[in-house]
Every structure is written in structure tokens, then in C-alpha cells.
Scaffold this active site. Structure first.
Site, mmCIF file in Angstrom:
data_model
loop_
_atom_site.group_PDB
_atom_site.id
_atom_site.type_symbol
_atom_site.label_atom_id
_atom_site.label_comp_id
_atom_site.label_asym_id
_atom_site.label_seq_id
_atom_site.Cartn_x
_atom_site.Cartn_y
_atom_site.Cartn_z
ATOM 1 N N ALA A 182 0.832 -1.215 0.000
ATOM 2 C CA ALA A 182 0.000 0.000 0.000
ATOM 3 C C ALA A 182 0.861 1.258 0.000
ATOM 4 O O ALA A 182 0.468 2.292 -0.535
ATOM 5 C CB ALA A 182 -0.922 0.004 1.216
ATOM 6 N N SER A 200 -3.077 -3.550 0.656
ATOM 7 C CA SER A 200 -1.888 -4.370 0.912
ATOM 8 C C SER A 200 -2.342 -5.768 1.321
ATOM 9 O O SER A 200 -3.126 -5.914 2.263
ATOM 10 C CB SER A 200 -1.102 -3.766 2.082
ATOM 11 O OG SER A 200 0.216 -3.472 1.738
ATOM 12 N N THR A 247 9.067 -7.289 -13.455
ATOM 13 C CA THR A 247 8.468 -8.625 -13.549
ATOM 14 C C THR A 247 7.525 -8.854 -12.381
ATOM 15 O O THR A 247 7.881 -8.606 -11.223
ATOM 16 C CB THR A 247 9.587 -9.692 -13.564
ATOM 17 O OG1 THR A 247 10.461 -9.400 -14.653
ATOM 18 C CG2 THR A 247 9.014 -11.094 -13.721
ATOM 19 N N CYS A 284 4.612 1.264 12.254
ATOM 20 C CA CYS A 284 5.515 2.166 11.530
ATOM 21 C C CYS A 284 5.969 3.316 12.402
ATOM 22 O O CYS A 284 6.922 4.003 12.099
ATOM 23 C CB CYS A 284 4.811 2.717 10.296
ATOM 24 S SG CYS A 284 3.775 1.511 9.505
HETATM 25 N N1 PMP Z 1 -2.104 2.527 4.952
HETATM 26 C C1 PMP Z 1 -2.597 2.100 6.121
HETATM 27 C C2 PMP Z 1 -3.906 2.651 6.599
HETATM 28 C C3 PMP Z 1 -1.906 1.146 6.865
HETATM 29 O O1 PMP Z 1 -2.405 0.725 8.029
HETATM 30 C C4 PMP Z 1 -0.676 0.660 6.379
HETATM 31 C C5 PMP Z 1 0.130 -0.364 7.153
HETATM 32 N N2 PMP Z 1 0.231 -0.118 8.523
HETATM 33 C C6 PMP Z 1 -0.207 1.139 5.149
HETATM 34 C C7 PMP Z 1 -0.952 2.076 4.462
HETATM 35 C C8 PMP Z 1 1.081 0.687 4.571
HETATM 36 O O2 PMP Z 1 1.039 -0.674 4.256
HETATM 37 P P1 PMP Z 1 2.369 -1.406 3.796
HETATM 38 O O3 PMP Z 1 3.324 -1.317 4.941
HETATM 39 O O4 PMP Z 1 1.952 -2.788 3.487
HETATM 40 O O5 PMP Z 1 2.872 -0.661 2.626
#
Ligand code: PMP
Length: 398
Positions: A71, A201, A239, A328
């Protein structure tokens, strides 16, 4: 007993998904773009995966779904694509988003601001909800994009996506939504909500890590983030990771079929509510953003006098995994920005613990978690110099 209550950070791959991916490592390993039978052998399952992805979000046949790495990439692709297409090339220079987006939106917006783009960060109210009318209020002549998440990763709060989609359509402004925390938890329908771009994601809905998707409505061109080969119709070079794409497709199917969403809304919700109500029996605990209008698997609870990080440590000792906020952001001890955005007072902002369940969470695990949480709160409040429970404290939170 091991109890994983951090499913908004990531989920276990569904064993059925894992099994479906396996042949694509050592048996059906051709490059899908090769013209020989090894390449072509990958096609049927890739087509099936795409069908599942289209069905999962109710995309129309003429729309595109681009396979990305996650995502984060999908969000970057939309914001930077809009920047190149509308802001660098045209006279539009404005993006509207919210104060509580994931960093893969806000950090890109901050970067775009350094490039001269004007960004409006809409606040949420004390319920953690954004008013659709505020989007309307801030749309200007030069607004190129509105980007608002479908569900918040910390609280599970659902945003008024259908109303925002209608407002954007009427104003002729492109609408992107980050649906990473919504897929598999609530129905997601891009046509019904007038969505132009949508990110997801796979690892958030029991698919593999390292693969995601970006929905692009028909005729909504977007300059690609990755230039190179002609994969994904030229929308995203490189790919394709076939095992991951196959896994994501099946994971989407398993998570979004009506019985799965019904299970989420009954059984997963029942267990979430059981855990939440038991914790709320402890004095001076509140659900951040309140109980209404949330994804069924999530609760963000503030426990006065108890640092979120200390709770996590205690729970980890008893093999329970939860979170203080999004993974994160969890390496620093900064107050949770989402709780700040809700207007929580600064003491409360450090006390949030997020529990996020999945369809694999069991009743026994929840019973065990309740016992561990209650003991941990007792222990931590007893040793806390700043916390003194008085009936007055208690009254103030009723
Ligand atoms: N958007 C939201 C609302 C999320 O909760 C997250 C993951 N915590 C992400 C984006 C990013 O996802 P990814 O780490 O798989 O790129």
C-alpha cells in the site's frame, strides 16, 4: 498461550493462501511475459487472481488494478502521479487529505509541500471522524486530489467515503482512498462510492507481505511511479511477483466473500467487544474515538496512568502481542499522533493500546488476554508514582 492481537500491523498468511502460492516457486515459475509454455503456464491463476481482486472491491471490467509491492507504493504512486500529471503539468496545485492518514500518505504530502504543492490536512473531531462537509468546504479551483483513508489503522474508525466520493464527483476532483485497513473488514465498493483510486496491501487480509494493489478507474490515467518494461499494461514496470499475486487474489476472495464479511461483523466483533468491555470494567479506561462506526476487529483503549509501552512490555512477557499505535511509528516514544489529532490530553496520548483481532482469533485467547491485561494494569498502576485512583478520577471519566 500465544495470543496475536496486532492484526492491523500484519496478519498470518491463511494456510489455504500459502498452499495456493507454493507451486509458483519451483514448478510453475516462468516469466508471465515470456511467450513459451513456461510463461503462459502462469496465466490462468493470474487471471483468476485479478478476477478475485476486481470482485473484492467491485471494480468494473474496464477499470485497472495494478499490482504493486504494498500500500505504501500504491499511495506514493497516486500522490506522485497526480503531482506529475496535474500539478507539474497544469495549473492545479492543491491536495486535500486528513490529519490521521498513514505515514505513506502524510510523508509524501510533506515531501510534495517542499516542492511547492499546497496541502490541506483536515482535522478529525473527538470521535475520530472527519466530516464529509469539510472536504466540500476546502475544495478549490486548483484542487487536484482528495485522499482520505477508508478506515483508520489505529482506531478502526470508518470515514464517510460514500459522501466524500459524491462530493468529489460533483466537484470534478479526483478521489483516492487508502483502503488498507478496510478490505476484509467492511464491504468496499469502488463504484458505489465513486472512488477513482484505491490502495490496498495483501498482508493486512491474510495474504503475503510485499504485494499490494492500486485500483485506477477507467480513463483516469496516472503517470507510473516505475518506468521500464511493459508489465501491467505499462502502468507499473518490473516482472510481476506471480506467487504473491496469486496469493493476494485468493486472500482477497477469502476475506471479502459475503460469508467472510458476515463472520467479521459477528464473530470477530463479538470477541473484540468481549475484550473491550472487560477492559472497560477497569476504572478510568476509555475507547479512543468511541465505539460507533468502526471496523469490527479493532479497539484503541486508553488506560489512565499506564504508559502504553509498559503495557506492551508486560503483555509481551505473557506472550501477547498488541501495539501502542501503528508499527511504523512505534520505535519512538512520541505521543501517538492519531490520539493527538483527536484532541486527547497529553497524558492520555501516551496511554493508548491497540488490540486488533482477526478471523483466526479464538475465544480462549481473548479470555487469556483479559486476565493478562487486568493483572498488568493492576501491577503498573501500583508502581506508578503519578497515578492515584480516587472516586473523583473515576467520576470524571463517566
Ligand atoms: N495505509 C494504512 C492505513 C496502513 O495501516 C498501512 C500499514 N500499517 C499502510 C498504508 C502501509 O502498508 P504497507 O506497509 O503494506 O505498505
Amino acid at each position: 498461550m500465544e495470543v496475536y492481537l496486532d492484526n492491523n500491523a500484519t496478519t498470518m498468511v491463511d494456510p489455504e493462501v500459502y498452499k495456493a502460492m507454493e507451486p509458483f516457486f519451483c514448478t510453475i515459475y516462468g516469466n508471465p511475459n515470456s511467450l513459451h509454455k513456461f510463461g503462459a503456464g502462469t496465466h490462468p491463476k493470474m487471471v483468476e487472481a485479478l478476477d478475485y481482486l476486481y470482485a473484492g472491491i467491485n471494480a468494473a471490467d474496464e477499470d485497472d488494478i495494478i499490482i504493486t509491492a504494498n500500500a505504501t507504493e500504491s499511495n506514493n504512486a497516486v500522490l506522485k502521479g497526480i503531482w506529475v500529471d496535474n500539478i507539474l503539468n497544469g495549473n492545479k496545485n492543491h491536495i486535500i487529505t486528513s490529519e490521521v492518514e498513514h505515514p505513506s500518505i502524510t510523508a509524501v504530502c510533506k515531501f510534495l509541500e517542499t516542492q511547492g504543492v499546497s496541502v490541506t490536512y483536515l482535522p478529525v473531531n473527538e470521535d475520530g471522524v472527519l466530516e464529509a462537509s469539510s472536504v466540500k468546504e476546502f475544495i478549490k479551483e486548483d484542487t487536484a486530489l482528495v485522499s482520505i483513508m477508508w478506515a483508520n489503522n489505529e482506531t478502526g474508525k470508518l470515514f464517510p467515503i460514500r459522501e466524500i466520493g459524491a462530493i468529489c464527483k460533483e466537484a470534478g476532483v479526483a478521489f483516492h482512498t487508502d483502503a488498507t485497513q478496510a478490505i476484509g473488514k467492511v464491504p468496499v465498493d469502488v463504484q458505489d462510492c465513486n472512488v477513482d483510486y484505491l490502495s490496498f496491501s495483501a498482508h493486512k487480509f491474510h495474504g503475503p507481505k510485499g504485494v499490494g494493489g492500486l485500483y485506477v478507474k477507467a480513463k483516469k490515467a496516472l503517470t507510473p511511479l516505475l518506468h521500464g518494461g511493459e508489465q501491467m499494461g505499462g502502468h507499473r514496470a518490473g516482472t510481476v511477483d506471480v506467487p504473491s499475486m496469486v496469493g493476494m487474489g485468493l486472500a482477497m476472495h477469502l476475506a471479502t466473500k459475503p460469508e467472510a464479511l458476515a463472520f467479521e461483523n459477528t464473530e470477530v466483533k463479538r470477541l473484540r467487544d468481549k475484550l473491550e468491555n472487560a477492559i472497560l470494567e477497569i476504572p478510568e479506561t476509555i475507547v479512543i474515538g468511541g465505539k460507533e462506526n468502526r471496523t469490527p476487529n479493532t479497539t484503541l483503549i486508553s488506560i489512565r496512568g499506564v504508559e502504553g509501552e509498559s503495557m506492551l512490555w508486560d503483555m509481551n512477557q505473557k506472550t501477547i502481542g498488541a501495539s501502542t499505535g501503528s508499527a511504523c511509528a512505534s520505535e519512538d516514544l512520541e505521543a501517538n499522533p492519531v490520539m493527538n489529532a483527536f484532541g486527547s490530553d497529553s497524558e492520555l496520548a501516551h496511554t493508548g493500546v491497540r488490540f486488533s483481532l482477526s478471523r483466526f482469533t479464538t475465544e480462549e485467547q481473548i479470555d487469556y488476554a483479559i486476565e493478562v491485561v487486568k493483572n498488568a494494569v493492576n501491577r503498573l498502576r501500583n508502581i506508578s508514582s503519578s497515578y492515584a485512583y480516587t472516586p473523583k478520577n473515576h467520576e470524571s471519566q463517566l
